[in-house]
Design a protein around this motif. Structure first.
Motif, PDB file in Angstrom:
ATOM      1  N   ASN A 215       0.798  -1.234   0.000  1.00 48.38           N
ATOM      2  CA  ASN A 215       0.000   0.000   0.000  1.00 48.38           C
ATOM      3  C   ASN A 215       0.829   1.283   0.000  1.00 48.38           C
ATOM      4  O   ASN A 215       0.298   2.354   0.244  1.00 48.38           O
ATOM      5  CB  ASN A 215      -1.011   0.010   1.154  1.00 48.38           C
ATOM      6  N   ARG A 216       2.123   1.195  -0.245  1.00 46.06           N
ATOM      7  CA  ARG A 216       2.944   2.406  -0.395  1.00 46.06           C
ATOM      8  C   ARG A 216       2.859   2.885  -1.836  1.00 46.06           C
ATOM      9  O   ARG A 216       2.767   2.086  -2.758  1.00 46.06           O
ATOM     10  CB  ARG A 216       4.403   2.121  -0.053  1.00 46.06           C
ATOM     11  N   ARG A 217       2.914   4.203  -2.003  1.00 47.10           N
ATOM     12  CA  ARG A 217       2.867   4.786  -3.343  1.00 47.10           C
ATOM     13  C   ARG A 217       4.073   5.673  -3.564  1.00 47.10           C
ATOM     14  O   ARG A 217       4.662   6.180  -2.622  1.00 47.10           O
ATOM     15  CB  ARG A 217       1.604   5.611  -3.524  1.00 47.10           C
ATOM     16  N   GLU A 218       4.393   5.851  -4.818  1.00 49.60           N
ATOM     17  CA  GLU A 218       5.499   6.733  -5.188  1.00 49.60           C
ATOM     18  C   GLU A 218       5.131   8.174  -4.847  1.00 49.60           C
ATOM     19  O   GLU A 218       3.995   8.595  -5.056  1.00 49.60           O
ATOM     20  CB  GLU A 218       5.801   6.628  -6.680  1.00 49.60           C
ATOM     21  N   THR A 219       6.110   8.929  -4.340  1.00 53.65           N
ATOM     22  CA  THR A 219       5.859  10.327  -4.002  1.00 53.65           C
ATOM     23  C   THR A 219       6.697  11.284  -4.844  1.00 53.65           C
ATOM     24  O   THR A 219       6.510  12.491  -4.760  1.00 53.65           O
ATOM     25  CB  THR A 219       6.174  10.592  -2.510  1.00 53.65           C
TER      26      THR A 219
ATOM     27  N   GLY B  65      10.068   8.693  -9.742  1.00 49.68           N
ATOM     28  CA  GLY B  65       9.663   7.398  -9.211  1.00 49.68           C
ATOM     29  C   GLY B  65       8.376   6.906  -9.846  1.00 49.68           C
ATOM     30  O   GLY B  65       8.273   5.733 -10.235  1.00 49.68           O
ATOM     31  N   ILE B  66       7.385   7.797  -9.968  1.00 48.59           N
ATOM     32  CA  ILE B  66       6.108   7.390 -10.551  1.00 48.59           C
ATOM     33  C   ILE B  66       6.261   7.132 -12.053  1.00 48.59           C
ATOM     34  O   ILE B  66       5.653   6.209 -12.597  1.00 48.59           O
ATOM     35  CB  ILE B  66       4.971   8.401 -10.256  1.00 48.59           C
TER      36      ILE B  66
ATOM     37  N   ASP C 102      -3.045  10.294 -12.017  1.00 50.87           N
ATOM     38  CA  ASP C 102      -4.018  11.052 -11.215  1.00 50.87           C
ATOM     39  C   ASP C 102      -4.280  10.370  -9.878  1.00 50.87           C
ATOM     40  O   ASP C 102      -4.332  11.025  -8.840  1.00 50.87           O
ATOM     41  CB  ASP C 102      -5.336  11.216 -11.969  1.00 50.87           C
ATOM     42  N   SER C 103      -4.444   9.064  -9.900  1.00 50.47           N
ATOM     43  CA  SER C 103      -4.715   8.323  -8.663  1.00 50.47           C
ATOM     44  C   SER C 103      -3.532   8.372  -7.705  1.00 50.47           C
ATOM     45  O   SER C 103      -3.714   8.269  -6.496  1.00 50.47           O
ATOM     46  CB  SER C 103      -5.063   6.869  -8.984  1.00 50.47           C
ATOM     47  N   ALA C 104      -2.332   8.528  -8.245  1.00 49.88           N
ATOM     48  CA  ALA C 104      -1.135   8.614  -7.410  1.00 49.88           C
ATOM     49  C   ALA C 104      -0.844  10.044  -6.964  1.00 49.88           C
ATOM     50  O   ALA C 104       0.121  10.291  -6.246  1.00 49.88           O
ATOM     51  CB  ALA C 104       0.070   8.055  -8.170  1.00 49.88           C
TER      52      ALA C 104
END
Length: 194
Positions: free
Chosen positions: A77-81, A85-86, A153-155
């Motif tokens: 559940n971690r996301r790129e910030t 990275g994204i 967008d979701s990120a």
């Protein structure tokens, strides 16, 4: 019994690990379903721009779900910030899950600081589609552009994402470039973090 092993049971589909090297949907089934999606939307619109917008909207919904699934399964559940990275996540992980391989290239635009491009020599959604001459430059890559926009967008990285054909010298078919133009807020946030 010889050769009988335990098969691990999963309580739900989200716990099932992503397959490695094995496609879960046959290419012919995908090509048929995608062709039906294009044909259905073609009957609902009056022009090519509207058809591409509808395909992008369908891809956008897929992109949001792909991000949720990959973050839940692979990243705890971690996301790129960070911006790079994204972009790397989309170029490699998302592309590999959707198309079975990493995208051909990821490049930063030379004219604008806020533009990046993901290029693919033969994008799967354009591979089995023959565009009639009266449809001009219709690009089914709009569906993939929608997926990329949905993931971004979701990120939390809003962007305008479009698909373009780019002619390649010596090749009959042009390559597809997904052009990503990030919103100013993304660049400001990146500058603060940087």
């Amino acid at each position: 019994m010889i050769g009988v092993g335990k098969i691990k049971q999963y309580s739900n589909v989200l716990e099932k690990p992503l397959s490695k090297g094995k496609q879960e949907v046959s290419l012919s089934a995908f090509a048929f379903l995608f062709s039906e999606l294009v044909q259905y939307n073609q009957t609902q619109v009056d022009n090519i721009a509207e058809l591409e917008r509808r395909l992008e909207d369908a891809g956008y919904a897929v992109g949001g779900r792909v991000l949720e699934l990959l973050c839940h399964r692979d990243k705890g559940n971690r996301r790129e910030t960070r911006l790079l990275g994204i972009l790397s996540f989309v170029h490699s992980t998302v592309w590999k899950v959707l198309f079975g391989k990493v995208a051909d290239s990821l490049e930063k635009g030379t004219e604008n600081e806020d533009e990046y491009m993901i290029s693919e020599k033969e994008l799967l959604v354009n591979k089995f589609i023959s565009v009639p001459k009266d449809m001009g430059t219709f690009n089914c890559g709009a569906f993939v552009a929608g997926i990329v926009r949905g993931v971004l967008d979701s990120a939390g990285f809003p962007a305008i994402v479009t698909a373009h054909f780019v002619p390649v010298e010596g090749q009959q078919r042009p390559r597809t470039t997904i052009l990503i133009k990030f919103a100013e807020e993304v660049l400001r946030r990146e500058a603060r973090l940087g």
